[in-house]
Design a protein around this motif. Sequence first.
Motif, PDB file in Angstrom:
ATOM      1  N   VAL A  23      48.642  51.435  48.829  1.00 59.78           N
ATOM      2  CA  VAL A  23      49.191  50.142  48.402  1.00 59.78           C
ATOM      3  C   VAL A  23      50.313  50.341  47.386  1.00 59.78           C
ATOM      4  O   VAL A  23      51.339  49.643  47.417  1.00 59.78           O
ATOM      5  CB  VAL A  23      48.080  49.254  47.823  1.00 59.78           C
ATOM      6  CG1 VAL A  23      48.663  47.987  47.205  1.00 59.78           C
ATOM      7  CG2 VAL A  23      47.076  48.879  48.907  1.00 59.78           C
ATOM      8  N   GLU A  24      50.132  51.312  46.484  1.00 62.93           N
ATOM      9  CA  GLU A  24      51.175  51.594  45.490  1.00 62.93           C
ATOM     10  C   GLU A  24      52.454  52.057  46.176  1.00 62.93           C
ATOM     11  O   GLU A  24      53.569  51.673  45.774  1.00 62.93           O
ATOM     12  CB  GLU A  24      50.680  52.658  44.512  1.00 62.93           C
ATOM     13  CG  GLU A  24      51.722  53.146  43.514  1.00 62.93           C
ATOM     14  CD  GLU A  24      52.231  52.058  42.587  1.00 62.93           C
ATOM     15  OE1 GLU A  24      53.308  52.244  41.995  1.00 62.93           O
ATOM     16  OE2 GLU A  24      51.556  51.007  42.451  1.00 62.93           O
ATOM     17  N   ARG A  27      54.062  49.065  47.555  1.00 60.48           N
ATOM     18  CA  ARG A  27      54.665  48.277  46.471  1.00 60.48           C
ATOM     19  C   ARG A  27      56.015  48.841  46.060  1.00 60.48           C
ATOM     20  O   ARG A  27      56.973  48.095  45.829  1.00 60.48           O
ATOM     21  CB  ARG A  27      53.719  48.239  45.274  1.00 60.48           C
ATOM     22  CG  ARG A  27      54.182  47.301  44.155  1.00 60.48           C
ATOM     23  CD  ARG A  27      53.378  47.513  42.894  1.00 60.48           C
ATOM     24  NE  ARG A  27      53.700  48.792  42.282  1.00 60.48           N
ATOM     25  CZ  ARG A  27      54.746  48.986  41.473  1.00 60.48           C
ATOM     26  NH1 ARG A  27      55.572  47.981  41.203  1.00 60.48           N
ATOM     27  NH2 ARG A  27      54.959  50.165  40.935  1.00 60.48           N
ATOM     28  N   ARG A  28      56.097  50.157  45.945  1.00 62.55           N
ATOM     29  CA  ARG A  28      57.359  50.781  45.549  1.00 62.55           C
ATOM     30  C   ARG A  28      58.443  50.552  46.605  1.00 62.55           C
ATOM     31  O   ARG A  28      59.614  50.300  46.279  1.00 62.55           O
ATOM     32  CB  ARG A  28      57.151  52.278  45.316  1.00 62.55           C
ATOM     33  CG  ARG A  28      56.328  52.600  44.069  1.00 62.55           C
ATOM     34  CD  ARG A  28      56.098  54.088  43.893  1.00 62.55           C
ATOM     35  NE  ARG A  28      55.302  54.371  42.718  1.00 62.55           N
ATOM     36  CZ  ARG A  28      55.806  54.561  41.500  1.00 62.55           C
ATOM     37  NH1 ARG A  28      57.122  54.508  41.321  1.00 62.55           N
ATOM     38  NH2 ARG A  28      55.017  54.819  40.480  1.00 62.55           N
ATOM     39  N   ASN A  31      59.484  46.984  46.363  1.00 65.75           N
ATOM     40  CA  ASN A  31      60.238  46.789  45.124  1.00 65.75           C
ATOM     41  C   ASN A  31      61.679  47.237  45.295  1.00 65.75           C
ATOM     42  O   ASN A  31      62.610  46.610  44.781  1.00 65.75           O
ATOM     43  CB  ASN A  31      59.573  47.566  43.991  1.00 65.75           C
ATOM     44  CG  ASN A  31      59.958  47.002  42.635  1.00 65.75           C
ATOM     45  OD1 ASN A  31      60.349  45.847  42.516  1.00 65.75           O
ATOM     46  ND2 ASN A  31      59.861  47.818  41.610  1.00 65.75           N
ATOM     47  N   VAL A  44      55.891  41.391  45.964  1.00 76.53           N
ATOM     48  CA  VAL A  44      55.519  42.294  44.871  1.00 76.53           C
ATOM     49  C   VAL A  44      55.009  41.504  43.672  1.00 76.53           C
ATOM     50  O   VAL A  44      54.004  41.865  43.045  1.00 76.53           O
ATOM     51  CB  VAL A  44      56.722  43.179  44.474  1.00 76.53           C
ATOM     52  CG1 VAL A  44      56.418  43.967  43.204  1.00 76.53           C
ATOM     53  CG2 VAL A  44      57.074  44.126  45.607  1.00 76.53           C
ATOM     54  N   GLU A  45      55.676  40.395  43.349  1.00 74.84           N
ATOM     55  CA  GLU A  45      55.288  39.589  42.184  1.00 74.84           C
ATOM     56  C   GLU A  45      53.911  38.972  42.366  1.00 74.84           C
ATOM     57  O   GLU A  45      53.108  38.942  41.430  1.00 74.84           O
ATOM     58  CB  GLU A  45      56.331  38.493  41.948  1.00 74.84           C
ATOM     59  CG  GLU A  45      57.690  39.014  41.500  1.00 74.84           C
ATOM     60  CD  GLU A  45      58.713  37.904  41.397  1.00 74.84           C
ATOM     61  OE1 GLU A  45      58.364  36.745  41.752  1.00 74.84           O
ATOM     62  OE2 GLU A  45      59.847  38.170  40.988  1.00 74.84           O
ATOM     63  N   CYS A  47      51.524  39.559  45.090  1.00 72.62           N
ATOM     64  CA  CYS A  47      50.459  40.213  45.871  1.00 72.62           C
ATOM     65  C   CYS A  47      50.064  41.601  45.390  1.00 72.62           C
ATOM     66  O   CYS A  47      49.209  42.243  46.030  1.00 72.62           O
ATOM     67  CB  CYS A  47      50.878  40.298  47.340  1.00 72.62           C
ATOM     68  SG  CYS A  47      51.205  38.699  48.103  1.00 72.62           S
ATOM     69  N   THR A  48      50.641  42.103  44.312  1.00 72.77           N
ATOM     70  CA  THR A  48      50.337  43.476  43.888  1.00 72.77           C
ATOM     71  C   THR A  48      48.865  43.650  43.551  1.00 72.77           C
ATOM     72  O   THR A  48      48.157  44.480  44.140  1.00 72.77           O
ATOM     73  CB  THR A  48      51.213  43.861  42.689  1.00 72.77           C
ATOM     74  OG1 THR A  48      52.592  43.839  43.087  1.00 72.77           O
ATOM     75  CG2 THR A  48      50.869  45.262  42.211  1.00 72.77           C
ATOM     76  N   TRP A  49      48.380  42.862  42.605  1.00 80.02           N
ATOM     77  CA  TRP A  49      46.978  43.019  42.187  1.00 80.02           C
ATOM     78  C   TRP A  49      45.980  42.581  43.259  1.00 80.02           C
ATOM     79  O   TRP A  49      44.956  43.250  43.457  1.00 80.02           O
ATOM     80  CB  TRP A  49      46.736  42.277  40.869  1.00 80.02           C
ATOM     81  CG  TRP A  49      47.401  42.956  39.717  1.00 80.02           C
ATOM     82  CD1 TRP A  49      48.495  42.538  39.022  1.00 80.02           C
ATOM     83  CD2 TRP A  49      47.015  44.208  39.128  1.00 80.02           C
ATOM     84  NE1 TRP A  49      48.829  43.442  38.041  1.00 80.02           N
ATOM     85  CE2 TRP A  49      47.928  44.475  38.080  1.00 80.02           C
ATOM     86  CE3 TRP A  49      46.007  45.127  39.382  1.00 80.02           C
ATOM     87  CZ2 TRP A  49      47.838  45.621  37.293  1.00 80.02           C
ATOM     88  CZ3 TRP A  49      45.912  46.273  38.592  1.00 80.02           C
ATOM     89  CH2 TRP A  49      46.831  46.507  37.562  1.00 80.02           C
ATOM     90  N   PHE A  52      45.806  45.566  45.649  1.00 80.97           N
ATOM     91  CA  PHE A  52      45.016  46.661  45.086  1.00 80.97           C
ATOM     92  C   PHE A  52      43.523  46.371  45.216  1.00 80.97           C
ATOM     93  O   PHE A  52      42.727  47.246  45.596  1.00 80.97           O
ATOM     94  CB  PHE A  52      45.379  46.880  43.612  1.00 80.97           C
ATOM     95  CG  PHE A  52      46.634  47.673  43.397  1.00 80.97           C
ATOM     96  CD1 PHE A  52      46.883  48.820  44.130  1.00 80.97           C
ATOM     97  CD2 PHE A  52      47.568  47.271  42.461  1.00 80.97           C
ATOM     98  CE1 PHE A  52      48.039  49.566  43.923  1.00 80.97           C
ATOM     99  CE2 PHE A  52      48.724  48.000  42.252  1.00 80.97           C
ATOM    100  CZ  PHE A  52      48.968  49.148  42.987  1.00 80.97           C
TER     101      PHE A  52
END
Length: 360
Positions: A23-24, A27-28, A31, A44-45, A47-49, A52
């Motif tokens: 997932v990270e 995200r990158r 981003n 990204v704003e 759905c990131t957490w 995870f």
Amino acid sequence: MGVQSPADWPILVIAVIGSILLVELGRRVLNRVGRKWALAQHLVEHCTWPAFTVAAVVAFNLVFGPGMLGDSASERGLAGSIERVLGLVTIGAVTWLIIQATYALTDVVLDRLVLVEGERNRRARRIMTQIALVRRIAAAVIIVVALGAMLFSFPQVRALGAGLLASAGIAGAVVGIAAQPTIGNVLAGLQLAFSDALRLDDVVVVEEEWGRIEELTLTYVVLRLWDERRLVLPVSYFTQNPFENWTRHGSRVLAVVYLRVDWSVPVPKVREALYEFLQGNPLWDQKDWTLQVTDVLANGLVELRALMSAADSPSSWDLKCDVREFLVNYVRDNYPDALPRFRVETPETRVGLSWTRDRE
């Protein structure tokens, strides 16, 4: 199929960490892509957490097995409880991710609508209001469905389903009576949004307070007043009480300034000076303006009304202040005899004598 040996705990840890790293990585990538793609930035704003959480919970749920805690009855019972909790957490995490993804998708549309200006601004604000309300309704529906899925994951709840459905009519009537104000507000919110009676950023006057619609939900409306205070009103207020909407058919607003002066004021000269001033003022939208004598007051003064148009209400307010200041300075500096004055008739002035003559 779960792992059945306590020795496989390292596999579970690796699976969870691997899913988080995956997932990270996503995200990158998003981003980086988000610099040119608005949707990626909003994903990204929002759905990131949630992403995870979903990755970790799903990986744990897939790898974890009943035999990982041991083979005794109590250990298998504990493992079954953990699996049930993991199922509930999975439903909650997926629900969170779906809601945040929905907000990310709609934010792309809202960002574009915010940039719309001119005559299309009114339609854009109407769509913004409707999108904001619809996504709140969608989020509420998704949460209710998720709670239902959580409840029906318990066999005891499924067994009670028939009894609950049998009493649903009575329970629904009771709940409907108890929740009547809330339901009324929700229906009023939908009515306001889809009847185009009220939109986000509309300029309204409510309870003799002037402000803008800052937030419009299914139950309440937040009005940002001119002095930065917030007036919170139930949605039903706007369907049951009259209010002024200055931007109902457009964002343009007419600004009006009144000036009370003496009869000796040269109105054509003041009119020419006002037009010259407006041409150099960026707040005027170059459309409507006029200067008229609108009244003769009982105190002996004449009333001048300066009218000019502005693109929106904040510009209108500032333009009124600028014009008022200009007219006051112009009349004072160029025609001081036209300043407001009150005439008093005395016996001396009645027979033609000057009231300033010295008396011995």
